[in-house]
Design a protein around this motif. Structure first.
Motif, short mmCIF file in Angstrom:
data_model
loop_
_atom_site.label_atom_id
_atom_site.label_comp_id
_atom_site.label_asym_id
_atom_site.label_seq_id
_atom_site.Cartn_x
_atom_site.Cartn_y
_atom_site.Cartn_z
N GLU A 46 -12.13 -0.16 4.88
CA GLU A 46 -13.53 0.01 5.27
C GLU A 46 -14.09 1.31 4.69
O GLU A 46 -15.24 1.37 4.29
CB GLU A 46 -13.67 0.00 6.80
CG GLU A 46 -15.10 -0.05 7.28
CD GLU A 46 -15.81 -1.34 6.93
OE1 GLU A 46 -17.02 -1.26 6.64
OE2 GLU A 46 -15.19 -2.42 6.91
N VAL A 89 -16.21 -9.98 10.29
CA VAL A 89 -17.38 -9.26 10.81
C VAL A 89 -17.05 -8.64 12.16
O VAL A 89 -17.38 -7.47 12.42
CB VAL A 89 -18.60 -10.19 10.90
CG1 VAL A 89 -19.75 -9.52 11.63
CG2 VAL A 89 -19.04 -10.64 9.52
N ALA A 90 -16.39 -9.41 13.03
CA ALA A 90 -16.04 -8.91 14.37
C ALA A 90 -15.04 -7.76 14.30
O ALA A 90 -15.06 -6.88 15.16
CB ALA A 90 -15.48 -10.06 15.22
N ARG A 147 -14.82 -5.60 11.68
CA ARG A 147 -15.46 -4.46 11.02
C ARG A 147 -16.31 -3.64 11.97
O ARG A 147 -16.41 -2.42 11.81
CB ARG A 147 -16.28 -4.93 9.83
CG ARG A 147 -15.41 -5.44 8.68
CD ARG A 147 -16.21 -5.80 7.46
NE ARG A 147 -16.76 -4.58 6.88
CZ ARG A 147 -17.80 -4.57 6.06
NH1 ARG A 147 -18.41 -5.70 5.75
NH2 ARG A 147 -18.23 -3.43 5.56
N LEU A 148 -16.95 -4.26 12.95
CA LEU A 148 -17.81 -3.53 13.87
C LEU A 148 -17.06 -2.42 14.62
O LEU A 148 -17.46 -1.25 14.53
CB LEU A 148 -18.51 -4.47 14.84
CG LEU A 148 -19.43 -3.79 15.85
CD1 LEU A 148 -20.58 -3.06 15.16
CD2 LEU A 148 -19.97 -4.80 16.84
N PRO A 149 -15.97 -2.70 15.33
CA PRO A 149 -15.26 -1.63 16.03
C PRO A 149 -14.61 -0.64 15.07
O PRO A 149 -14.49 0.55 15.38
CB PRO A 149 -14.23 -2.33 16.89
CG PRO A 149 -14.06 -3.69 16.31
CD PRO A 149 -15.36 -4.02 15.65
N ARG A 198 -15.89 0.32 12.14
CA ARG A 198 -16.96 1.21 11.72
C ARG A 198 -17.35 2.18 12.83
O ARG A 198 -17.63 3.34 12.57
CB ARG A 198 -18.17 0.41 11.23
CG ARG A 198 -17.86 -0.36 9.94
CD ARG A 198 -19.06 -1.08 9.39
NE ARG A 198 -20.07 -0.15 8.92
CZ ARG A 198 -20.05 0.48 7.75
NH1 ARG A 198 -19.04 0.33 6.93
NH2 ARG A 198 -21.03 1.30 7.40
N GLN A 199 -17.33 1.72 14.07
CA GLN A 199 -17.62 2.60 15.20
C GLN A 199 -16.58 3.69 15.31
O GLN A 199 -16.92 4.85 15.51
CB GLN A 199 -17.71 1.79 16.50
CG GLN A 199 -18.94 0.91 16.56
CD GLN A 199 -18.93 -0.03 17.74
OE1 GLN A 199 -17.88 -0.38 18.28
NE2 GLN A 199 -20.12 -0.48 18.13
N ALA A 239 -23.19 0.83 12.08
CA ALA A 239 -22.71 -0.54 12.36
C ALA A 239 -23.56 -1.58 11.71
O ALA A 239 -24.60 -1.47 11.27
CB ALA A 239 -22.66 -0.79 13.86
#
Length: 87
Positions: free
Chosen positions: A33, A73-74, A76-78, A80-81, A87
């Motif tokens: 990421e 996608v699910a 990558r969100l946490p 990136r956080q 996000a």
């Protein structure tokens, strides 16, 4: 060509939690990421999609028929956080 099966929201949530507990996988996903390229400009292998595909094969069997895009996608969100990225 076989049509892919969509994962349920519950399946995706469970797989995200399992992936978070797999420190090696989570670290590799975070690394990709941040930067998908090596210093010489070549693409890091395995890519995010390969990492996730291998993870799903491990969890659901090599002959699974799941589309993994929603899971990527699910995940990558946490990630990136955690990395402090937008996000």
């Amino acid at each position: 060509m076989v049509r892919a099966t969509m994962m349920s929201k519950q399946q995706i949530a469970e797989l995200v939690e399992i992936a978070r507990r797999d420190h090696t996988l989570w670290a590799a996903l975070k690394d990709r990421e941040l930067d998908q390229f090596n210093q010489d400009g070549s693409v890091k292998i395995p890519s995010i999609s390969i990492l996730v595909e291998d993870f799903v094969k491990e969890r659901c069997g090599a002959s699974h028929n799941y589309a993994i895009g929603s899971l990527i996608v699910a995940l990558r969100l946490p990630i990136r956080q955690e990395l402090g990225l937008p996000a």
